[in-house]
Write a protein that holds these residues in place. Structure first.
Motif, PDB file in Angstrom:
ATOM      1  N   LEU A  15       0.818  -1.207   0.000  1.00 19.03           N
ATOM      2  CA  LEU A  15       0.000   0.000   0.000  1.00 19.03           C
ATOM      3  C   LEU A  15       0.853   1.259   0.000  1.00 19.03           C
ATOM      4  O   LEU A  15       0.333   2.357  -0.153  1.00 19.03           O
ATOM      5  N   GLY A  16       2.161   1.109   0.181  1.00 18.60           N
ATOM      6  CA  GLY A  16       3.051   2.258   0.205  1.00 18.60           C
ATOM      7  C   GLY A  16       3.389   2.745  -1.176  1.00 18.60           C
ATOM      8  O   GLY A  16       3.464   1.963  -2.131  1.00 18.60           O
ATOM      9  N   TYR A  17       3.633   4.037  -1.288  1.00 16.18           N
ATOM     10  CA  TYR A  17       3.946   4.609  -2.588  1.00 16.18           C
ATOM     11  C   TYR A  17       5.361   4.248  -3.051  1.00 16.18           C
ATOM     12  O   TYR A  17       5.681   4.408  -4.216  1.00 16.18           O
TER      13      TYR A  17
ATOM     14  N   SER B   5       4.451   8.108   8.711  1.00 17.78           N
ATOM     15  CA  SER B   5       5.002   8.321   7.365  1.00 17.78           C
ATOM     16  C   SER B   5       5.784   7.063   7.015  1.00 17.78           C
ATOM     17  O   SER B   5       6.935   6.918   7.386  1.00 17.78           O
ATOM     18  N   MET B   6       5.122   6.137   6.330  1.00 19.87           N
ATOM     19  CA  MET B   6       5.706   4.822   6.037  1.00 19.87           C
ATOM     20  C   MET B   6       6.185   4.766   4.596  1.00 19.87           C
ATOM     21  O   MET B   6       5.485   5.193   3.683  1.00 19.87           O
ATOM     22  N   ARG B   7       7.392   4.203   4.435  1.00 22.42           N
ATOM     23  CA  ARG B   7       7.975   4.141   3.101  1.00 22.42           C
ATOM     24  C   ARG B   7       8.276   2.712   2.648  1.00 22.42           C
ATOM     25  O   ARG B   7       8.113   2.377   1.491  1.00 22.42           O
ATOM     26  N   ASP B   8       8.775   1.903   3.566  1.00 26.18           N
ATOM     27  CA  ASP B   8       9.200   0.569   3.158  1.00 26.18           C
ATOM     28  C   ASP B   8       8.565  -0.487   4.047  1.00 26.18           C
ATOM     29  O   ASP B   8       7.793  -0.192   4.965  1.00 26.18           O
ATOM     30  N   ASP B   9       8.932  -1.728   3.760  1.00 19.51           N
ATOM     31  CA  ASP B   9       8.333  -2.858   4.471  1.00 19.51           C
ATOM     32  C   ASP B   9       8.599  -2.771   5.969  1.00 19.51           C
ATOM     33  O   ASP B   9       7.726  -3.072   6.792  1.00 19.51           O
ATOM     34  N   ARG B  10       9.788  -2.339   6.352  1.00 21.48           N
ATOM     35  CA  ARG B  10      10.126  -2.231   7.774  1.00 21.48           C
ATOM     36  C   ARG B  10       9.214  -1.238   8.487  1.00 21.48           C
ATOM     37  O   ARG B  10       8.734  -1.509   9.589  1.00 21.48           O
ATOM     38  N   ASP B  11       8.965  -0.089   7.859  1.00 23.09           N
ATOM     39  CA  ASP B  11       8.070   0.906   8.457  1.00 23.09           C
ATOM     40  C   ASP B  11       6.686   0.319   8.690  1.00 23.09           C
ATOM     41  O   ASP B  11       6.079   0.514   9.754  1.00 23.09           O
TER      42      ASP B  11
ATOM     43  N   THR C 254      -4.954  12.332  18.452  1.00 18.37           N
ATOM     44  CA  THR C 254      -4.005  11.942  17.405  1.00 18.37           C
ATOM     45  C   THR C 254      -2.791  11.304  18.055  1.00 18.37           C
ATOM     46  O   THR C 254      -2.259  11.833  19.033  1.00 18.37           O
ATOM     47  N   ILE C 255      -2.373  10.151  17.520  1.00 19.10           N
ATOM     48  CA  ILE C 255      -1.118   9.523  17.931  1.00 19.10           C
ATOM     49  C   ILE C 255      -0.109   9.774  16.820  1.00 19.10           C
ATOM     50  O   ILE C 255      -0.277   9.289  15.702  1.00 19.10           O
ATOM     51  N   TYR C 256       0.899  10.576  17.116  1.00 15.11           N
ATOM     52  CA  TYR C 256       1.951  10.924  16.155  1.00 15.11           C
ATOM     53  C   TYR C 256       3.112   9.956  16.360  1.00 15.11           C
ATOM     54  O   TYR C 256       3.687   9.890  17.451  1.00 15.11           O
ATOM     55  N   CYS C 257       3.453   9.208  15.335  1.00 19.34           N
ATOM     56  CA  CYS C 257       4.508   8.200  15.439  1.00 19.34           C
ATOM     57  C   CYS C 257       5.793   8.744  14.814  1.00 19.34           C
ATOM     58  O   CYS C 257       5.890   8.866  13.594  1.00 19.34           O
ATOM     59  N   ALA C 258       6.755   9.085  15.653  1.00 25.63           N
ATOM     60  CA  ALA C 258       8.046   9.567  15.159  1.00 25.63           C
ATOM     61  C   ALA C 258       8.822   8.384  14.589  1.00 25.63           C
ATOM     62  O   ALA C 258       8.899   7.330  15.214  1.00 25.63           O
ATOM     63  N   GLN C 259       9.387   8.581  13.394  1.00 26.05           N
ATOM     64  CA  GLN C 259      10.129   7.506  12.736  1.00 26.05           C
ATOM     65  C   GLN C 259      11.484   8.022  12.277  1.00 26.05           C
ATOM     66  O   GLN C 259      11.860   9.161  12.556  1.00 26.05           O
ATOM     67  N   ARG C 260      12.217   7.161  11.605  1.00 29.40           N
ATOM     68  CA  ARG C 260      13.561   7.557  11.171  1.00 29.40           C
ATOM     69  C   ARG C 260      13.497   8.759  10.248  1.00 29.40           C
ATOM     70  O   ARG C 260      14.385   9.606  10.236  1.00 29.40           O
ATOM     71  N   GLN C 261      12.447   8.831   9.423  1.00 31.79           N
ATOM     72  CA  GLN C 261      12.257   9.985   8.549  1.00 31.79           C
ATOM     73  C   GLN C 261      10.822  10.469   8.713  1.00 31.79           C
ATOM     74  O   GLN C 261       9.888   9.691   8.620  1.00 31.79           O
TER      75      GLN C 261
ATOM     76  N   GLY D 196       4.059  16.922   6.193  1.00 32.90           N
ATOM     77  CA  GLY D 196       2.645  16.616   6.348  1.00 32.90           C
ATOM     78  C   GLY D 196       2.317  16.078   7.717  1.00 32.90           C
ATOM     79  O   GLY D 196       1.324  16.476   8.336  1.00 32.90           O
ATOM     80  N   LYS D 197       3.177  15.182   8.228  1.00 34.71           N
ATOM     81  CA  LYS D 197       2.908  14.599   9.542  1.00 34.71           C
ATOM     82  C   LYS D 197       3.085  15.639  10.644  1.00 34.71           C
ATOM     83  O   LYS D 197       2.316  15.689  11.599  1.00 34.71           O
ATOM     84  N   ASP D 198       4.115  16.487  10.524  1.00 40.67           N
ATOM     85  CA  ASP D 198       4.284  17.563  11.502  1.00 40.67           C
ATOM     86  C   ASP D 198       3.083  18.514  11.479  1.00 40.67           C
ATOM     87  O   ASP D 198       2.656  19.018  12.516  1.00 40.67           O
ATOM     88  N   SER D 199       2.544  18.743  10.298  1.00 41.13           N
ATOM     89  CA  SER D 199       1.364  19.605  10.183  1.00 41.13           C
ATOM     90  C   SER D 199       0.173  18.978  10.894  1.00 41.13           C
ATOM     91  O   SER D 199      -0.621  19.679  11.541  1.00 41.13           O
ATOM     92  N   GLU D 200       0.049  17.656  10.785  1.00 39.38           N
ATOM     93  CA  GLU D 200      -1.050  16.965  11.456  1.00 39.38           C
ATOM     94  C   GLU D 200      -0.956  17.137  12.966  1.00 39.38           C
ATOM     95  O   GLU D 200      -1.965  17.317  13.648  1.00 39.38           O
ATOM     96  N   LEU D 201       0.261  17.101  13.498  1.00 38.34           N
ATOM     97  CA  LEU D 201       0.470  17.330  14.928  1.00 38.34           C
ATOM     98  C   LEU D 201       0.013  18.729  15.311  1.00 38.34           C
ATOM     99  O   LEU D 201      -0.750  18.916  16.265  1.00 38.34           O
ATOM    100  N   ALA D 202       0.474  19.733  14.556  1.00 34.82           N
ATOM    101  CA  ALA D 202       0.149  21.127  14.879  1.00 34.82           C
ATOM    102  C   ALA D 202      -1.344  21.405  14.738  1.00 34.82           C
ATOM    103  O   ALA D 202      -1.935  22.109  15.569  1.00 34.82           O
TER     104      ALA D 202
END
Length: 467
Positions: A145-147, A261-267, A319-326, A330-336
């Motif tokens: 489902l990731g881009y 903000s998920m990019r790969d299988d690990r995320d 809202t649960i904001y999940c901090a990740q390696r990157q 957009g995600k920071d905006s969702e927090l604010a």
């Protein structure tokens, strides 16, 4: 144990900018006399009731309060310094949590004794009908489902076509690894890069990787693997769209939005595990919360995706904001935005599995706790400040989420002073910290700068006089 004037001062000092300001307030003859009589009454075995308490408030030029307001904080009256401390602590917590200042809280609760029950809320219920996705994906399918991960079969197909083009340029009978490489070089192809992309896809499919020489003999098998891969991604994305539609249908009842903000299988795997741990915990599961799981949802284009996320933020209570390696803008905006709407934000910063990850995440946690520019926002409707609650694991997150859902968040109020060494100015402010996780996140702040307080609340609540 008798109550003394010093006990009284120690108990109520936090309400004032300084001890000297408290002493000045008690210099009024009318107030000091009334306080002396009250302490004598308590020390003689009496307990201050609502009427007696109002006499003190009138002497302090504050005016009386309704009986329900007195009984909220002093349900059995005031017969000791401990009971006085308990009641005042409850008032200060309510004041900063719901109103943003002691002055505004007192004025609003005094004017409307029912205002507090209206600002408190709970969500989730054991009697609520459970919610479940009709098309849940397996954990190994989520990355489709990731881009980025989801585009792998497309890149794989392009790489296959490129290699076939180079192969087609080699005369029959002269096919070899070297001749194919030469044809690719002449055509401007990076053959090793294309082969690496092809093998990345084969590895994802748990298929044997191939060398260039082996590719010549297995190109049809590779094509079948690509076709199967594309078809599986297609099925998963259609399921993800159906899941997204279920979330859209349930937007009005949404309790929790999970921002990632998920990019790969690990995320995807890490987020899926975290979400399962939080919402699968027994006490959370019993609440039948409606939560948006981003690992199970898909939008065909970024604009629809953005609108869906805005819808979820608008409707969800938390809202649960999940901090990740990157992370992303957009995600920071969702927090604010969530903070600006006056809603709680839980920021989850993992502890990390490796020494490098642990160091990175520890720095990020300190940034969120102390210096992140978005960690404290103003509710644009009420003017109250709103800060994040930092958690470091799924269990802490579930603890905070349960406390929020049941309106049982534990908090502490402190008065703090800060001195600017260059100007010599000393400022005072009050902070409300959560007391659930041990991370002591600042979730509310009230200024002690009278000039700013008057101007600020005059803008947000012009109907109230804020001294």
């Amino acid at each position: 144990m008798p109550i003394t004037l010093e006990d009284l001062k120690n108990t109520i000092e936090t309400l004032f900018l300084s001890r000297s300001q408290l002493d000045a307030a008690l210099e009024s003859t009318a107030l000091s006399d009334e306080v002396e009589r009250a302490m004598s009454y308590i020390n003689g075995g009496g307990s201050l009731d609502w009427e007696y308490f109002n006499r003190i408030l009138i002497a302090a030029n504050l005016g009386p309060v309704a009986r329900p307001l007195f009984e909220r904080y002093f349900p059995r009256g005031i017969n000791s310094a401990e009971k006085l401390s308990e009641g005042l602590s409850g008032f200060m917590k309510d004041a900063l949590l719901h109103f943003g200042s002691f002055h505004q809280a007192f004025l609003r609760m005094k004017a409307d004794v029912d205002v507090l029950p209206r600002v408190e809320q709970t969500f989730g219920s054991e009697t609520r009908a459970p919610f479940a996705l009709s098309n849940p994906l397996k954990v190994e399918q989520l990355a489709y489902l990731g881009y980025v991960s989801g585009e792998l079969p497309v890149r794989m197909a392009k790489a296959h076509k490129t290699i076939l083009t180079a192969l087609g340029a080699v005369p029959p009978g002269e096919v070899s690894g070297d001749s194919i490489r030469a044809a690719a070089k002449a055509a401007g192809f990076d053959l090793e890069k294309e082969l690496a992309t092809l093998n990345e896809g084969l590895e994802q499919r748990s298929s044997r990787q191939v060398t260039l020489e082996e590719f010549v003999d297995s190109k049809d098998d590779v094509q079948r693997s690509i076709d199967q891969f594309v078809e599986e991604v297609r099925r998963c994305r259609k399921a993800g769209i159906k899941n997204q539609e279920q979330y859209i249908n349930s937007a009005a009842e949404m309790d929790v939005y999970v921002a990632t903000s998920m990019r790969d299988d690990r995320d995807y795997r890490e987020m899926n595990s975290f979400i399962d741990q939080v919402f699968g915990r027994r006490d959370i599961d019993r609440l039948n919360l409606r939560y948006f799981d981003p690992t199970q949802a898909y939008c065909p284009n970024k604009y629809d995706k953005g609108l869906v996320e805005c819808l979820m933020i608008r409707c969800a209570k938390v809202t649960i904001y999940c901090a990740q390696r990157q992370d992303t803008m957009g995600k920071d905006s969702e927090l604010a935005i969530t903070l600006g709407l006056g809603k709680p934000v839980i920021v989850y910063v993992p502890r990390g599995d490796t020494a490098e990850d642990r160091a990175t995440y520890d720095r990020r946690a300190r940034t969120f706790a102390d210096i992140h520019p978005l960690s404290l926002q103003v509710n644009q409707t009420t003017g109250n400040t709103n800060g994040i609650i930092l958690v470091r694991d799924a269990n802490q997150c579930a603890d905070v989420l349960y406390a929020l859902a049941k309106n049982q968040l534990k908090v502490n109020v402190t008065r703090q002073e800060e001195e600017d060494h260059l100007s010599g100015e000393k400022t005072t402010y009050w902070v409300l910290r959560e007391a659930v996780t041990g991370n002591n996140s600042v979730i509310r702040v009230a200024t002690g700068w009278k000039h700013l307080r008057t101007a600020f609340w005059s803008a947000f609540r012009p109907d109230l006089h804020i001294p």
